[in-house]
Design a protein around this motif. Structure first.
Motif, PDB file in Angstrom:
ATOM      1  N   LEU A  31       0.838  -1.184   0.000  1.00  0.00           N
ATOM      2  CA  LEU A  31       0.000   0.000   0.000  1.00  0.00           C
ATOM      3  C   LEU A  31       0.884   1.249   0.000  1.00  0.00           C
ATOM      4  O   LEU A  31       1.896   1.296   0.686  1.00  0.00           O
ATOM      5  CB  LEU A  31      -0.890   0.003   1.255  1.00  0.00           C
ATOM      6  N   GLY A  32       0.510   2.241  -0.787  1.00  0.00           N
ATOM      7  CA  GLY A  32       1.226   3.507  -0.763  1.00  0.00           C
ATOM      8  C   GLY A  32       2.424   3.594  -1.683  1.00  0.00           C
ATOM      9  O   GLY A  32       3.331   4.397  -1.436  1.00  0.00           O
ATOM     10  N   ILE A  33       2.446   2.772  -2.739  1.00  0.00           N
ATOM     11  CA  ILE A  33       3.568   2.828  -3.681  1.00  0.00           C
ATOM     12  C   ILE A  33       3.655   4.217  -4.310  1.00  0.00           C
ATOM     13  O   ILE A  33       4.713   4.848  -4.324  1.00  0.00           O
ATOM     14  CB  ILE A  33       3.439   1.747  -4.762  1.00  0.00           C
ATOM     15  N   LEU A  34       2.529   4.712  -4.824  1.00  0.00           N
ATOM     16  CA  LEU A  34       2.533   6.032  -5.462  1.00  0.00           C
ATOM     17  C   LEU A  34       2.855   7.134  -4.455  1.00  0.00           C
ATOM     18  O   LEU A  34       3.523   8.114  -4.780  1.00  0.00           O
ATOM     19  CB  LEU A  34       1.185   6.301  -6.126  1.00  0.00           C
ATOM     20  N   PHE A  35       2.419   6.970  -3.217  1.00  0.00           N
ATOM     21  CA  PHE A  35       2.713   7.919  -2.145  1.00  0.00           C
ATOM     22  C   PHE A  35       4.222   8.064  -1.956  1.00  0.00           C
ATOM     23  O   PHE A  35       4.767   9.175  -1.906  1.00  0.00           O
ATOM     24  CB  PHE A  35       2.032   7.424  -0.866  1.00  0.00           C
ATOM     25  N   ARG A  36       4.920   6.955  -1.880  1.00  0.00           N
ATOM     26  CA  ARG A  36       6.370   6.990  -1.680  1.00  0.00           C
ATOM     27  C   ARG A  36       7.100   7.510  -2.925  1.00  0.00           C
ATOM     28  O   ARG A  36       8.021   8.328  -2.820  1.00  0.00           O
ATOM     29  CB  ARG A  36       6.875   5.595  -1.307  1.00  0.00           C
ATOM     30  N   VAL A  37       6.690   7.007  -4.077  1.00  0.00           N
ATOM     31  CA  VAL A  37       7.339   7.439  -5.317  1.00  0.00           C
ATOM     32  C   VAL A  37       7.142   8.939  -5.529  1.00  0.00           C
ATOM     33  O   VAL A  37       8.065   9.660  -5.930  1.00  0.00           O
ATOM     34  CB  VAL A  37       6.788   6.647  -6.518  1.00  0.00           C
ATOM     35  N   ILE A  83      17.536   8.013  -6.856  1.00  0.00           N
ATOM     36  CA  ILE A  83      16.109   7.725  -6.715  1.00  0.00           C
ATOM     37  C   ILE A  83      15.909   6.289  -6.243  1.00  0.00           C
ATOM     38  O   ILE A  83      15.097   6.008  -5.361  1.00  0.00           O
ATOM     39  CB  ILE A  83      15.385   7.964  -8.056  1.00  0.00           C
ATOM     40  N   ARG A  84      16.671   5.374  -6.818  1.00  0.00           N
ATOM     41  CA  ARG A  84      16.599   3.964  -6.411  1.00  0.00           C
ATOM     42  C   ARG A  84      16.973   3.812  -4.937  1.00  0.00           C
ATOM     43  O   ARG A  84      16.307   3.101  -4.179  1.00  0.00           O
ATOM     44  CB  ARG A  84      17.526   3.126  -7.283  1.00  0.00           C
ATOM     45  N   LYS A  85      18.023   4.491  -4.530  1.00  0.00           N
ATOM     46  CA  LYS A  85      18.473   4.423  -3.137  1.00  0.00           C
ATOM     47  C   LYS A  85      17.416   4.980  -2.184  1.00  0.00           C
ATOM     48  O   LYS A  85      17.132   4.390  -1.131  1.00  0.00           O
ATOM     49  CB  LYS A  85      19.783   5.213  -2.986  1.00  0.00           C
ATOM     50  N   ASP A  86      16.822   6.106  -2.547  1.00  0.00           N
ATOM     51  CA  ASP A  86      15.798   6.720  -1.703  1.00  0.00           C
ATOM     52  C   ASP A  86      14.561   5.821  -1.595  1.00  0.00           C
ATOM     53  O   ASP A  86      13.974   5.679  -0.514  1.00  0.00           O
ATOM     54  CB  ASP A  86      15.391   8.084  -2.267  1.00  0.00           C
ATOM     55  N   LEU A  87      14.156   5.229  -2.715  1.00  0.00           N
ATOM     56  CA  LEU A  87      12.984   4.359  -2.702  1.00  0.00           C
ATOM     57  C   LEU A  87      13.229   3.115  -1.859  1.00  0.00           C
ATOM     58  O   LEU A  87      12.349   2.670  -1.117  1.00  0.00           O
ATOM     59  CB  LEU A  87      12.617   3.950  -4.131  1.00  0.00           C
ATOM     60  N   TYR A  92      11.942  -0.528   2.209  1.00  0.00           N
ATOM     61  CA  TYR A  92      12.495  -1.679   2.913  1.00  0.00           C
ATOM     62  C   TYR A  92      13.327  -1.361   4.153  1.00  0.00           C
ATOM     63  O   TYR A  92      13.740  -2.277   4.855  1.00  0.00           O
ATOM     64  CB  TYR A  92      13.349  -2.502   1.944  1.00  0.00           C
ATOM     65  N   GLU A  93      13.579  -0.105   4.432  1.00  0.00           N
ATOM     66  CA  GLU A  93      14.388   0.236   5.605  1.00  0.00           C
ATOM     67  C   GLU A  93      13.585   0.987   6.661  1.00  0.00           C
ATOM     68  O   GLU A  93      14.157   1.627   7.543  1.00  0.00           O
ATOM     69  CB  GLU A  93      15.615   1.042   5.170  1.00  0.00           C
ATOM     70  N   GLU A  94      12.277   0.919   6.543  1.00  0.00           N
ATOM     71  CA  GLU A  94      11.350   1.459   7.548  1.00  0.00           C
ATOM     72  C   GLU A  94      11.481   2.963   7.747  1.00  0.00           C
ATOM     73  O   GLU A  94      11.152   3.490   8.813  1.00  0.00           O
ATOM     74  CB  GLU A  94      11.512   0.732   8.892  1.00  0.00           C
ATOM     75  N   LYS A  95      11.942   3.660   6.755  1.00  0.00           N
ATOM     76  CA  LYS A  95      11.987   5.119   6.833  1.00  0.00           C
ATOM     77  C   LYS A  95      10.636   5.661   6.383  1.00  0.00           C
ATOM     78  O   LYS A  95      10.127   5.266   5.328  1.00  0.00           O
ATOM     79  CB  LYS A  95      13.085   5.689   5.944  1.00  0.00           C
ATOM     80  N   SER A  96      10.044   6.539   7.168  1.00  0.00           N
ATOM     81  CA  SER A  96       8.738   7.074   6.806  1.00  0.00           C
ATOM     82  C   SER A  96       8.902   8.209   5.800  1.00  0.00           C
ATOM     83  O   SER A  96       9.953   8.856   5.722  1.00  0.00           O
ATOM     84  CB  SER A  96       8.007   7.585   8.047  1.00  0.00           C
ATOM     85  N   VAL A  97       7.847   8.431   5.038  1.00  0.00           N
ATOM     86  CA  VAL A  97       7.860   9.537   4.090  1.00  0.00           C
ATOM     87  C   VAL A  97       8.021  10.860   4.821  1.00  0.00           C
ATOM     88  O   VAL A  97       8.732  11.762   4.359  1.00  0.00           O
ATOM     89  CB  VAL A  97       6.564   9.537   3.251  1.00  0.00           C
ATOM     90  N   GLU A  98       7.365  10.983   5.967  1.00  0.00           N
ATOM     91  CA  GLU A  98       7.476  12.219   6.760  1.00  0.00           C
ATOM     92  C   GLU A  98       8.923  12.499   7.150  1.00  0.00           C
ATOM     93  O   GLU A  98       9.401  13.636   7.022  1.00  0.00           O
ATOM     94  CB  GLU A  98       6.599  12.116   8.011  1.00  0.00           C
ATOM     95  N   GLU A  99       9.628  11.469   7.597  1.00  0.00           N
ATOM     96  CA  GLU A  99      11.050  11.624   7.947  1.00  0.00           C
ATOM     97  C   GLU A  99      11.868  12.008   6.721  1.00  0.00           C
ATOM     98  O   GLU A  99      12.755  12.874   6.797  1.00  0.00           O
ATOM     99  CB  GLU A  99      11.594  10.321   8.532  1.00  0.00           C
ATOM    100  N   TYR A 100      11.591  11.337   5.624  1.00  0.00           N
ATOM    101  CA  TYR A 100      12.332  11.576   4.387  1.00  0.00           C
ATOM    102  C   TYR A 100      12.190  13.032   3.936  1.00  0.00           C
ATOM    103  O   TYR A 100      13.181  13.687   3.586  1.00  0.00           O
ATOM    104  CB  TYR A 100      11.824  10.620   3.307  1.00  0.00           C
ATOM    105  N   LEU A 101      10.972  13.551   3.942  1.00  0.00           N
ATOM    106  CA  LEU A 101      10.750  14.935   3.521  1.00  0.00           C
ATOM    107  C   LEU A 101      11.426  15.921   4.459  1.00  0.00           C
ATOM    108  O   LEU A 101      12.022  16.909   4.021  1.00  0.00           O
ATOM    109  CB  LEU A 101       9.256  15.220   3.439  1.00  0.00           C
ATOM    110  N   ARG A 102      11.323  15.673   5.749  1.00  0.00           N
ATOM    111  CA  ARG A 102      11.945  16.580   6.717  1.00  0.00           C
ATOM    112  C   ARG A 102      13.471  16.549   6.611  1.00  0.00           C
ATOM    113  O   ARG A 102      14.131  17.572   6.797  1.00  0.00           O
ATOM    114  CB  ARG A 102      11.489  16.222   8.136  1.00  0.00           C
TER     115      ARG A 102
END
Length: 203
Positions: A31-37, A83-87, A92-102
């Motif tokens: 769930l949330g593939i497009l959200f992360r991408v 982009i591959r590394k971030d995705l 797979y490394e349990e990093k949330s999108v919120e953390e990533y953006l911040r």
């Protein structure tokens, strides 16, 4: 001794005249593939114009994205690698999108309000389809797709396909949706009001 298989993430691209076709394959649906991408491409300055999810005979998920750089840039090998590394970190490394953006100084997009009084949102369940259709017309705004996909993700809604059309500073986004829990259309009495309320908070 059994070894745990490392999750598979394959990212590739095909340059086009004015856009790039980005292919992302995952070893399992999520769930949330497009959200992360969307969040990753937003950080790197790319818009998603179309997205289609496909499932292979082996059970792998392949999502196809038609993307375009904000400033007319090209998709280089180094950018594709980042982009591959971030995705991978998000999937797979349990990093949330919120953390990533911040981490990239873009936390404000999480709470930004567009404020378009002429925005139009339509939700309906066609009799001839297994999916709910969502049409959104509003003024074009950087990061709006991320906010939409975030709302859908937190409501447990899968995006099967997405297309965007823009002209004269306006966009029309069309989505095919279904619930992640049952794989069925959204319930008009319960999910429609919830989704409408969540989206209207920032439109």
């Amino acid at each position: 001794m059994n070894e745990t298989k490392k999750p598979v993430l394959h990212v590739s691209c095909v340059p086009r005249k004015d856009t790039t076709l980005l292919k992302i394959s995952l070893s399992q649906d999520d769930l949330g593939i497009l959200f992360r991408v969307t969040s990753v491409l937003y950080i790197h300055g790319w818009d998603i114009l179309e997205a289609v999810a496909e499932t292979s005979h082996e059970g792998h998920v392949q999502d196809l994205f038609v993307i375009r750089s904000w400033n007319g840039g090209e998709m280089t090998e180094s950018l594709l690698s980042q982009i591959r590394k971030d995705l991978y970190s998000l999937f797979y490394e349990e990093k949330s999108v919120e953390e990533y953006l911040r981490d990239h100084g873009k936390g404000e997009v999480l709470v930004r309000k567009v404020g378009d009084p002429e925005a139009s949102l339509k939700l309906y369940n066609p009799i001839s389809s297994d999916f709910t259709v969502m049409d959104l017309r509003m003024k074009d705004n950087t990061g709006i797709l991320f906010q939409i996909t975030e709302a859908l993700f937190h409501l447990g809604i899968d995006i099967i396909s997405f297309t965007a059309n823009s002209s004269d500073g306006k966009i029309r986004d069309s989505f095919l949706l279904r619930t992640s829990l049952t794989g069925e259309k959204l319930d008009e009495k319960t999910m429609f009001p919830l989704l409408r309320s969540r989206l209207e908070n920032f439109l």
